[in-house]
Scaffold this active site. Sequence first.
Site, short mmCIF file in Angstrom:
data_model
loop_
_atom_site.label_atom_id
_atom_site.label_comp_id
_atom_site.label_asym_id
_atom_site.label_seq_id
_atom_site.Cartn_x
_atom_site.Cartn_y
_atom_site.Cartn_z
N ARG A 181 0.87 -1.20 0.00
CA ARG A 181 0.00 0.00 0.00
C ARG A 181 0.89 1.24 0.00
NH1 ARG A 181 -3.44 0.29 5.27
NH2 ARG A 181 -4.26 -1.63 4.33
N HIS A 186 1.86 -2.25 5.53
CA HIS A 186 1.58 -2.48 4.11
C HIS A 186 2.55 -1.69 3.22
CE1 HIS A 186 -2.23 -4.77 4.25
NE2 HIS A 186 -2.50 -4.08 5.35
N ASP A 220 -3.67 -8.14 3.50
CA ASP A 220 -5.04 -8.32 3.99
C ASP A 220 -5.69 -9.39 3.14
OD1 ASP A 220 -4.68 -6.18 5.75
OD2 ASP A 220 -5.77 -4.75 4.51
N GLU A 240 -7.46 -7.23 13.77
CA GLU A 240 -8.04 -7.46 12.44
C GLU A 240 -7.70 -8.88 12.00
OE1 GLU A 240 -6.23 -4.25 10.19
OE2 GLU A 240 -7.73 -2.81 10.88
N HIS A 295 -5.35 -9.35 8.69
CA HIS A 295 -4.10 -8.58 8.48
C HIS A 295 -2.89 -9.36 9.02
CE1 HIS A 295 -1.89 -4.56 8.63
NE2 HIS A 295 -1.22 -5.23 9.56
#
Length: 202
Positions: free
Chosen positions: A71, A116, A123, A181, A184
């Site tokens: 990301r 990320h 994810d 999460e 993740h």
Amino acid sequence: MPNGFVYLDEIIPTAQYEIRYYSANNFTGTRVDGYKAPLAIFSKTAATALKKVSDDLERKGYILRIYDAYRPQKAVNHFVRWSQDAGDIKMKLQYYPKLDKQNLFKLGFIAKKSGHSRGSTIDLSLADKKTGALVDMGSPYDFFGEISYYNTSLVSAKQHANRKLLKDAMAKHGFKPYSKEWWHFTLIKEPFPKQYFTFNVE
Ligand SMILES: C[C@@H](N)C(=O)N[C@H](C)C(=O)O
Ligand SMILES: [Zn+2]
């Protein structure tokens, strides 16, 4: 793309790729900065480990559903700007119904400096290999609330078993889970532990 990165669909062609931040179906409600194509880019080291996860799970009847991998920092900066616009709550009901968007960072659901962006965090979820149907994890991807904590008591035993199936397969090949999460994971021996990249996903 810098040396040391690969396109995940070339390494794991059997996975499903649903790159949410390229689409408008994400917690911001718009395509996120830096996502120029619906692709998953990952460090080569992490991709090699993830391929082993995928092979193990395929033997058990599952394929990976990948939502996000590398990301860009510019995407994370977009998340920060979005969180500061209190008037924009168009995705609240779907993604963070009980929370105030400006608290999502301090509650740990989004990071201002994200793993990320170092290229070895992913994810993902699981889908049935035969039907392609998503496995029930008890809460949807990127649903921000306690129900998405790995160890929540808000999901059924079967849903928790599904989370554990994913977590155990990832842990076996060196990925560390994130308690808040279920989707993740970060490669423990990541090749770029201190670098935050911002090249586009394209
Ligand atoms: C936003 C969500 N998909 C995520 O990845 N959260 C963690 C905490 C992150 O932003 O690194
Ligand atoms: Zn993540």
